[in-house]
Structure formats: structure tokens, C-alpha cells
Write a protein that holds these residues in place. Sequence first.
Motif, PDB file in Angstrom:
ATOM      1  N   PHE A 288      -0.517  17.698  -6.884  1.00  0.00           N
ATOM      2  CA  PHE A 288       0.624  17.379  -6.036  1.00  0.00           C
ATOM      3  C   PHE A 288       1.526  18.596  -5.895  1.00  0.00           C
ATOM      4  O   PHE A 288       1.534  19.487  -6.741  1.00  0.00           O
ATOM      5  N   TYR A 289       2.310  18.613  -4.813  1.00  0.00           N
ATOM      6  CA  TYR A 289       3.099  19.794  -4.496  1.00  0.00           C
ATOM      7  C   TYR A 289       4.333  19.930  -5.384  1.00  0.00           C
ATOM      8  O   TYR A 289       4.811  21.037  -5.620  1.00  0.00           O
ATOM      9  N   THR A 290       4.871  18.811  -5.870  1.00  0.00           N
ATOM     10  CA  THR A 290       6.062  18.865  -6.711  1.00  0.00           C
ATOM     11  C   THR A 290       5.883  17.965  -7.931  1.00  0.00           C
ATOM     12  O   THR A 290       5.049  17.047  -7.940  1.00  0.00           O
ATOM     13  N   ALA A 291       6.691  18.232  -8.960  1.00  0.00           N
ATOM     14  CA  ALA A 291       6.657  17.402 -10.166  1.00  0.00           C
ATOM     15  C   ALA A 291       7.088  15.977  -9.850  1.00  0.00           C
ATOM     16  O   ALA A 291       6.574  15.014 -10.430  1.00  0.00           O
ATOM     17  N   GLN A 292       8.026  15.820  -8.925  1.00  0.00           N
ATOM     18  CA  GLN A 292       8.505  14.483  -8.573  1.00  0.00           C
ATOM     19  C   GLN A 292       7.415  13.666  -7.900  1.00  0.00           C
ATOM     20  O   GLN A 292       7.232  12.478  -8.197  1.00  0.00           O
ATOM     21  N   GLU A 293       6.665  14.298  -6.976  1.00  0.00           N
ATOM     22  CA  GLU A 293       5.550  13.601  -6.334  1.00  0.00           C
ATOM     23  C   GLU A 293       4.523  13.158  -7.370  1.00  0.00           C
ATOM     24  O   GLU A 293       4.031  12.034  -7.340  1.00  0.00           O
ATOM     25  N   SER A 294       4.208  14.070  -8.280  1.00  0.00           N
ATOM     26  CA  SER A 294       3.227  13.761  -9.318  1.00  0.00           C
ATOM     27  C   SER A 294       3.698  12.597 -10.169  1.00  0.00           C
ATOM     28  O   SER A 294       2.932  11.670 -10.472  1.00  0.00           O
ATOM     29  N   ALA A 295       4.982  12.623 -10.556  1.00  0.00           N
ATOM     30  CA  ALA A 295       5.536  11.552 -11.387  1.00  0.00           C
ATOM     31  C   ALA A 295       5.531  10.212 -10.646  1.00  0.00           C
ATOM     32  O   ALA A 295       5.216   9.168 -11.232  1.00  0.00           O
ATOM     33  N   ASP A 296       5.863  10.231  -9.360  1.00  0.00           N
ATOM     34  CA  ASP A 296       5.886   8.998  -8.562  1.00  0.00           C
ATOM     35  C   ASP A 296       4.495   8.364  -8.479  1.00  0.00           C
ATOM     36  O   ASP A 296       4.343   7.142  -8.656  1.00  0.00           O
ATOM     37  N   TRP A 297       3.501   9.189  -8.198  1.00  0.00           N
ATOM     38  CA  TRP A 297       2.132   8.673  -8.090  1.00  0.00           C
ATOM     39  C   TRP A 297       1.607   8.224  -9.453  1.00  0.00           C
ATOM     40  O   TRP A 297       0.915   7.203  -9.558  1.00  0.00           O
ATOM     41  N   LEU A 298       1.925   8.987 -10.484  1.00  0.00           N
ATOM     42  CA  LEU A 298       1.492   8.613 -11.831  1.00  0.00           C
ATOM     43  C   LEU A 298       2.068   7.261 -12.223  1.00  0.00           C
ATOM     44  O   LEU A 298       1.367   6.389 -12.751  1.00  0.00           O
TER      45      LEU A 298
ATOM     46  N   THR B 215       0.841  -1.200   0.000  1.00  0.00           N
ATOM     47  CA  THR B 215       0.000   0.000   0.000  1.00  0.00           C
ATOM     48  C   THR B 215       0.877   1.251   0.000  1.00  0.00           C
ATOM     49  O   THR B 215       1.817   1.357   0.772  1.00  0.00           O
ATOM     50  N   LYS B 216       0.526   2.181  -0.864  1.00  0.00           N
ATOM     51  CA  LYS B 216       1.231   3.470  -0.935  1.00  0.00           C
ATOM     52  C   LYS B 216       0.279   4.554  -0.455  1.00  0.00           C
ATOM     53  O   LYS B 216      -0.869   4.620  -0.892  1.00  0.00           O
ATOM     54  N   THR B 217       0.733   5.391   0.465  1.00  0.00           N
ATOM     55  CA  THR B 217      -0.098   6.467   0.992  1.00  0.00           C
ATOM     56  C   THR B 217       0.638   7.790   0.875  1.00  0.00           C
ATOM     57  O   THR B 217       1.874   7.834   0.819  1.00  0.00           O
ATOM     58  N   GLY B 218      -0.124   8.861   0.857  1.00  0.00           N
ATOM     59  CA  GLY B 218       0.486  10.184   0.783  1.00  0.00           C
ATOM     60  C   GLY B 218      -0.567  11.272   0.768  1.00  0.00           C
ATOM     61  O   GLY B 218      -1.755  11.025   0.522  1.00  0.00           O
ATOM     62  N   ILE B 219      -0.124  12.489   1.028  1.00  0.00           N
ATOM     63  CA  ILE B 219      -1.009  13.657   1.077  1.00  0.00           C
ATOM     64  C   ILE B 219      -0.988  14.364  -0.274  1.00  0.00           C
ATOM     65  O   ILE B 219       0.055  14.506  -0.910  1.00  0.00           O
ATOM     66  N   ALA B 220      -2.167  14.791  -0.707  1.00  0.00           N
ATOM     67  CA  ALA B 220      -2.295  15.541  -1.958  1.00  0.00           C
ATOM     68  C   ALA B 220      -3.419  16.553  -1.796  1.00  0.00           C
ATOM     69  O   ALA B 220      -3.980  16.726  -0.702  1.00  0.00           O
ATOM     70  N   LEU B 221      -3.734  17.225  -2.882  1.00  0.00           N
ATOM     71  CA  LEU B 221      -4.842  18.171  -2.907  1.00  0.00           C
ATOM     72  C   LEU B 221      -5.850  17.722  -3.944  1.00  0.00           C
ATOM     73  O   LEU B 221      -5.482  17.168  -4.981  1.00  0.00           O
ATOM     74  N   LEU B 222      -7.115  17.943  -3.663  1.00  0.00           N
ATOM     75  CA  LEU B 222      -8.171  17.700  -4.634  1.00  0.00           C
ATOM     76  C   LEU B 222      -8.578  19.057  -5.193  1.00  0.00           C
ATOM     77  O   LEU B 222      -9.124  19.892  -4.479  1.00  0.00           O
TER      78      LEU B 222
END
Length: 511
Positions: free
Chosen positions: A236-246, A2-9
Motif C-alpha cells: 500500500f502507498y501509505t501506512a494509513q491505507e495499510s492499517a485500514d485494509w489490515l 464491499t470495500k474496494t481500493g487500489i494497491a500493488l502486488l
Amino acid sequence: QTKTGIALLYDEVSENAYDIRLKLMKEVLTIQKQDVVCVSGSDHSTNHRTVTLHRQPVGGLGLSIKGGAEHKVPVVISKIFKDQAADQTGMLFIGDAIIQVNGINVESATHEEVVHLLRNAGDEVTITVQYLREAPSFLKLPLGSPGPSSDHSSGASSPLFDSGLHLNGNSTNTAPSSPSSPTANEPKYEKRWLDTLSVPLSMARISRYKAGTDKLRSNAFEVLALDGVSTGILQFYTAQESADWLRAMSTNISDLTLQNMKMANKCCSPSDQVIHMGWVNERLEGIDSSQLYKFKFLALKGSSFYIFSTPPVSTLDWVRAEKIYNLCEVLFKIHKLWLADDYWLQANLYLGIHQDFDLEDQRPYCFSVMVGHGKSHYFNVELGSELAVWEKSFQRAIFLEVQRTGVNPYLTEDINISSSCGLTSLILPGKNVLWRFKFSQLKGSSDDGKTKVKLLFQNLDTKQIETKELEFQDLTAVLHCIHSFIAAKVASVDPVFIDSQSIARKYMYTN
């Protein structure tokens, strides 16, 4: 795992972003929102809490507020100071919207009006609050945290203005008050992440673009389930976070698609297996410069290439495809990989990070499939890794079809192409062989773009070039078929050759 993390909707209409927590599992993506729940004692109202604060000589009410009706946002508790009045109640939380102050409704009040009421409410202040799960994220920032704007010149008129210094000063009545503290009979509350939406990932699709356009969302994407349920825009707060989740979500979707393929193949003959399938975006024809796209589901199965509007979930669905083409009569072509230098390609082809190059359109990772009579379908995928998979899958599916058929029945009346013996020959309707050459003798070809094609062969004895001219009703399909058989012949002799020609896989992110 399971992967968890904080983001914005992110709400594209109101342009507000709300705090959420993502929980990614193998088969489902769950969106959680914070809420205040009663963990012990009796709670007469699950939506509202009424709390009495005793103003202290030092520290006042022990809280700060932000927002107000003039900014079209509620007044929200933005800070609770440790061990002071609000904190001692155990019933107030950052993100609580203030509904009433001493019985006066303040849902439509401005920031200054609520500040005035709280400052002049006396030493005992009763407030009614409701936790606002979808409060704009900047209203929940702690004191001193950066917000979406750095403009502090407007002072108290800004929704980011924190009123703590004004609310927590000394009261006109400086007599000490008894501290606020919960009693044994009062309910106890905690702030917890609660599941609010579950999105099944089987056959789900991901979009980083605003619907139907070439406009790429910055560090954001949307996940849509097979039944149409959407996560909304995940920011997501950073491009890296977005890329990781994507990458993580795409991997899970791909794994589930592979499972679905294996299940489907149990019901299919060895010659009718699913090689690959998945979502793409197709560029619509006849559209202006905005170049609108629409989701399509593609499949390579047996001898055919399928285009669906929705995925096939049963054996009956395969006959309901929008388009079905013979694999030997299509030509796969990659676009958009000539653009940048090797560094950009290696770093971003897989991650899908936005670039600022002058493109024909704004979408990288595109490929086209040319079909009969010169028509083409132009597709886009979200990641470079997906593009590489489609390239390899088309090659494999076409080669398998060539091996299965040996001789393409579509062309038996006039030109016979055999992968097994490697011969190209013209056969008359009476089945008499007019001429025959090996693939190795084919030195070149040309066509008039309409119906005629010239094939140039070298005579093994005289070493002279012989020209053979043929005419076909659908020249494009014939040329694609010849290409498929020749490519399959080369691949059978030198399997490494095809991989050496793969542009997408050459630059795949391999970390």
C-alpha cells in the motif's frame, strides 16, 4: 458491505510491484488486474492487437514509451495524448507492451532501438501490442508522474525515460496525413478490472512479516487462505491505507471465525463450548538470533487449551491437536506492552504500525502460555486488538472451567481447591482432612522451583502465620491451578477487578 481500493502486488524475487484492485466482501477477498477486452466487433486475437497509426504533422504518433530490454522490462506505452493519432484509434492503452513495429519483432529490443524504429518508420506505422497486466507499475505512470527513482541524469538510458518528445516531433515528410480513426467494422476495446484470484477468508490468516522472520514488511501484508492460496504481498502507498485494509480484513476473518465457533458449539455440550480460536505465530525453540516463527492455530474449548498446525474443521479434528493442556494448569502472560509511552500504545496497539524500539525481538503483541514442568509456548499476533481478545478469552475460559469443576480432580489426592466454598485443604489418601484454610487466609507463598511449595496462612483466632509445606511431582501445574482458582474467586467477588488489570484492553484503539 464491499470495500474496494487500489494497491500493488509486490514480487519479492524480482522486486517489481504490479497494479491491482482489491475487492473485499464478507467472505472473500478478490484480487483484480487490469486487462484490455473487446467490447464490440470481431476480435481475431484476444492476446494481440495490430494497429495502424498515421503520423500527424503536429503531435506525431501521439504516444510515449518507457522501458527496454537493457532494463529487463518490455517497452510499454506510458502515455497516450488526447485526440492525437494513438488516441484516435481507440485500440491503444497505457500499459500496452509493443511486440512488433512494421512487422519487426521488438520484444528483445532496447529502448533506443524501439525509439529509432518508430521515428523512422514513415508516416504510416503498424504496431502490434499486448496489454501487460503485470507490467512494473512505474512503466504505466503518466508523463511527469513521480516514479520509484528521482535520478534523471541517465536520460534515455533510464526505464523511466519517456520518449514522447522524440517520437512525436515532425516527420521528414511534412505532408498532412489522414487522421487515424476506427471504422464501424473494427473491434472496440476497453480497459477493465478483471477478477484474477479469490481468497476465501474463513479461517484465513494474515502475515505482515517475511516468512518465519522478525522482518516487518513496510506498509504491506499477505493473506493466506485455509487451503494455502495466497494473495501474494499486498503493498500500500501509505501506512494509513495499510492499517485500514489490515483492520478491515481482520474484522471479516474474526466475524467468520465467530460463525464457525457458533456452528461448532451446536454440536457440543454446554461444558464443552468453544470460547475462542484463531491463528497466531509461535516462536520456535532452539532457534538462533533470527528467532523463526511458525503459524499455529489455537483454541480454547471446554476444559482444554489446544494447539493445532491446521484448524479443526470437523469434530474428529479436535483429537488431532499437536498439544492439549488442561486450562486450570496453564498461565497466560502478556509481553511487549511495557515498551513505549501511552501515546504510542494508544495510537499503534490496534493499528500495528511499526516502531523503532530496541526489543528482545522485533514483534510486538506477544503472549506466552506456561504449561506443566515450567515449559512455555511463546506466541505473536498481528494486531493489538487480537492480543486483547486472547487475554480476555483465556480469563473467561479459565474462570468458566473453575466454576464447572468446583474441585479440580487433578489435585484431589493431596490438595483440594474448591471455588464454591473457597477452601484450601490438605487431604490424605484416606480422605481425612489434615488441615483447612479459606482463600482469604492465604497471605503468601513461595516455592523452590522444583517440587516444593510453602503456603502462608493466617490463623483467624491467633492471627499468627502458619506455614504449610507441600511437595508435588509437577509443581508448575499445581501453582497455575492455585492461581486459576484464586483469580476466579476474586473475579466472582469483584468482576471489575479483572478488567482493571488488563493491560492490552486498557490501551485498545477505541475510535
